[in-house]
Design a protein around this motif. Sequence first.
Motif, PDB file in Angstrom:
ATOM      1  N   SER A 130      -6.078   9.343   1.572  1.00 30.37           N
ATOM      2  CA  SER A 130      -5.080   9.176   2.031  1.00 30.37           C
ATOM      3  C   SER A 130      -4.151   7.949   1.769  1.00 30.37           C
ATOM      4  N   TYR A 131      -4.789   6.986   0.937  1.00 28.64           N
ATOM      5  CA  TYR A 131      -4.136   5.637   0.908  1.00 28.64           C
ATOM      6  C   TYR A 131      -4.441   5.241  -0.350  1.00 28.64           C
ATOM      7  N   ALA A 132      -3.649   4.227  -1.059  1.00 31.05           N
ATOM      8  CA  ALA A 132      -3.773   3.597  -2.271  1.00 31.05           C
ATOM      9  C   ALA A 132      -3.463   1.953  -1.640  1.00 31.05           C
ATOM     10  N   LEU A 133      -4.453   1.340  -1.886  1.00 31.03           N
ATOM     11  CA  LEU A 133      -4.225  -0.340  -1.389  1.00 31.03           C
ATOM     12  C   LEU A 133      -4.001  -1.345  -2.643  1.00 31.03           C
ATOM     13  N   ASN A 134      -3.087  -2.118  -2.807  1.00 30.60           N
ATOM     14  CA  ASN A 134      -3.157  -3.271  -3.395  1.00 30.60           C
ATOM     15  C   ASN A 134      -4.238  -4.219  -3.193  1.00 30.60           C
ATOM     16  N   LEU A 135      -5.020  -4.208  -4.140  1.00 32.30           N
ATOM     17  CA  LEU A 135      -6.330  -5.303  -3.847  1.00 32.30           C
ATOM     18  C   LEU A 135      -5.919  -6.778  -3.544  1.00 32.30           C
ATOM     19  N   ASN A 136      -4.519  -6.950  -4.212  1.00 34.01           N
ATOM     20  CA  ASN A 136      -4.310  -8.389  -4.142  1.00 34.01           C
ATOM     21  C   ASN A 136      -3.370  -8.842  -2.707  1.00 34.01           C
ATOM     22  N   LYS A 137      -3.159  -7.470  -1.959  1.00 37.08           N
ATOM     23  CA  LYS A 137      -2.485  -7.696  -0.658  1.00 37.08           C
ATOM     24  C   LYS A 137      -3.660  -7.472   0.414  1.00 37.08           C
ATOM     25  N   ARG A 177       4.274   7.578   1.821  1.00 35.79           N
ATOM     26  CA  ARG A 177       5.346   6.394   2.200  1.00 35.79           C
ATOM     27  C   ARG A 177       4.828   5.104   1.502  1.00 35.79           C
ATOM     28  N   ILE A 178       5.780   4.636   0.938  1.00 32.57           N
ATOM     29  CA  ILE A 178       5.338   3.432   0.009  1.00 32.57           C
ATOM     30  C   ILE A 178       5.725   2.163   0.623  1.00 32.57           C
ATOM     31  N   VAL A 179       4.898   1.037   0.824  1.00 30.08           N
ATOM     32  CA  VAL A 179       5.205  -0.035   1.684  1.00 30.08           C
ATOM     33  C   VAL A 179       5.054  -1.148   0.910  1.00 30.08           C
ATOM     34  N   THR A 180       6.241  -2.189   1.118  1.00 28.58           N
ATOM     35  CA  THR A 180       6.071  -3.378   0.349  1.00 28.58           C
ATOM     36  C   THR A 180       6.179  -4.470   1.738  1.00 28.58           C
ATOM     37  N   GLU A 181       6.397  -5.789   1.249  1.00 24.32           N
ATOM     38  CA  GLU A 181       6.249  -6.703   2.028  1.00 24.32           C
ATOM     39  C   GLU A 181       7.279  -6.603   3.212  1.00 24.32           C
ATOM     40  N   TYR A 213       1.043  -1.168  -0.059  1.00 25.59           N
ATOM     41  CA  TYR A 213       0.020   0.213   0.018  1.00 25.59           C
ATOM     42  C   TYR A 213       0.754   1.321  -0.086  1.00 25.59           C
ATOM     43  N   CYS A 214       0.119   2.454  -0.273  1.00 29.94           N
ATOM     44  CA  CYS A 214       0.902   3.655  -0.362  1.00 29.94           C
ATOM     45  C   CYS A 214       0.033   4.533   0.660  1.00 29.94           C
ATOM     46  N   GLU A 215       0.576   5.615   1.617  1.00 35.69           N
ATOM     47  CA  GLU A 215      -0.211   6.129   2.331  1.00 35.69           C
ATOM     48  C   GLU A 215       0.470   7.636   2.386  1.00 35.69           C
ATOM     49  N   LYS A 216      -0.364   8.416   2.385  1.00 36.02           N
ATOM     50  CA  LYS A 216       0.196  10.066   2.585  1.00 36.02           C
ATOM     51  C   LYS A 216       0.564  10.271   3.915  1.00 36.02           C
ATOM     52  N   VAL A 217       1.597  10.940   4.134  1.00 37.30           N
ATOM     53  CA  VAL A 217       2.205  11.386   5.530  1.00 37.30           C
ATOM     54  C   VAL A 217       1.444  12.915   5.549  1.00 37.30           C
ATOM     55  N   HIS A 218       0.527  12.958   6.649  1.00 34.01           N
ATOM     56  CA  HIS A 218      -0.058  14.085   6.928  1.00 34.01           C
ATOM     57  C   HIS A 218       0.866  15.339   7.385  1.00 34.01           C
ATOM     58  N   GLY A 219       0.700  16.462   6.866  1.00 32.66           N
ATOM     59  CA  GLY A 219       1.158  17.523   7.288  1.00 32.66           C
ATOM     60  C   GLY A 219       2.611  17.809   6.364  1.00 32.66           C
ATOM     61  N   LEU A 241      10.076   6.329   2.101  1.00 36.38           N
ATOM     62  CA  LEU A 241       9.447   7.649   2.396  1.00 36.38           C
ATOM     63  C   LEU A 241       9.906   8.558   1.110  1.00 36.38           C
ATOM     64  N   VAL A 242       8.980   9.009   0.289  1.00 37.58           N
ATOM     65  CA  VAL A 242       9.455   9.936  -0.974  1.00 37.58           C
ATOM     66  C   VAL A 242       8.805  11.311  -0.748  1.00 37.58           C
ATOM     67  N   HIS A 243       9.518  12.216  -1.049  1.00 30.47           N
ATOM     68  CA  HIS A 243       8.994  13.747  -1.366  1.00 30.47           C
ATOM     69  C   HIS A 243       7.823  13.810  -2.575  1.00 30.47           C
ATOM     70  N   LYS A 244       6.781  12.880  -2.419  1.00 29.00           N
ATOM     71  CA  LYS A 244       5.726  13.275  -3.659  1.00 29.00           C
ATOM     72  C   LYS A 244       4.633  13.141  -3.107  1.00 29.00           C
ATOM     73  N   ASN A 245       3.586  14.003  -3.855  1.00 27.08           N
ATOM     74  CA  ASN A 245       2.323  13.656  -3.460  1.00 27.08           C
ATOM     75  C   ASN A 245       1.684  12.554  -3.608  1.00 27.08           C
ATOM     76  N   LEU A 246       0.805  11.947  -2.933  1.00 27.25           N
ATOM     77  CA  LEU A 246       0.136  10.635  -3.045  1.00 27.25           C
ATOM     78  C   LEU A 246      -0.537  10.482  -4.450  1.00 27.25           C
ATOM     79  N   SER A 247      -1.012  11.784  -4.664  1.00 30.45           N
ATOM     80  CA  SER A 247      -1.988  11.709  -6.037  1.00 30.45           C
ATOM     81  C   SER A 247      -1.109  11.327  -7.246  1.00 30.45           C
ATOM     82  N   THR A 248       0.281  11.971  -7.114  1.00 25.56           N
ATOM     83  CA  THR A 248       1.312  11.815  -8.065  1.00 25.56           C
ATOM     84  C   THR A 248       1.498  10.474  -8.442  1.00 25.56           C
ATOM     85  N   ILE A 249       1.628   9.521  -7.319  1.00 24.24           N
ATOM     86  CA  ILE A 249       2.031   8.287  -7.108  1.00 24.24           C
ATOM     87  C   ILE A 249       1.022   7.270  -7.652  1.00 24.24           C
TER      88      ILE A 249
END
Length: 249
Positions: free
Chosen positions: A205-212, A173-177, A162-168, A182-190
């Motif tokens: 604030s999130y993008a979820l991998n449906l298979n995960k 934050r891009i999370v693998t297994e 999943y990916c999540e927005k870091v508030h403020g 931590l990347v300096h990008k808007n979640l919408s861009t990702i």
Amino acid sequence: MKVFISDDQQEQRLWLTDIITAQLDDLNFNYELAPVWQPDDVLQAVKRTSGPNIYFLDIVLKAATNGIELATKIRDYDPDGFIVYVSVRDDMMAETLNAMTTPTGFISKMNLFNKEKFTPRVRAVLKVIKKRLLVLNDAPEPTLNLHSGALLLKLNLKDIVYCEKVHGLRTARIVTENQAYLVHKNLSTIKEQLHVSHFFNDFQSYALNLNKIVTVDFSKGWVTMTNGDRLDFSRGTIKKLRAYYQTQE
């Protein structure tokens, strides 16, 4: 890969199964023959597979759903699957194209039960499928590519949980297994690089991998992922995921 043969005439279905499986074996396909043929059962089985699968569909079925309608629904879950119409209704060939189901072939039942004449048509379609599978298998894995400061990040989409927005912060934050970035990008861009067919992007604030996704508790508002993380959402927010799953039923 699963192979579905949907025909409501048992004698014809069994004969087709013998011809088709013999050619699949001769052409060294790695496949599993699906035991279902009723449209509703086929669709439920397709939902549980990743595809691409092969579908031999009769157009005129004694069911609420005909072969063309079934193919249209299959496309929602298996966009790269191979649909082959096998029908006595040669006059409906144009309709199969107008329905935009992208069939791989149309085999007339005119020579059904004539093994010598029918088998070459099945084999010809399967040889086309074989070639296309080689192209699909050679295609590169879809990836997420990001530049963040000095960091150059390239991740296979299938590895992202999943990916999540870091508030403020203008940070995500891009999370693998087994790792988080931590990347300096808007979640919408990702999200622009995350395929809608594999990711649920409707949370702000999130993008979820449906298979995960492992479990969802809609009453408590949390989702557990394959890496063990539990994500908490408000009841109003989790309704978006419920609505998505309801459209897949």
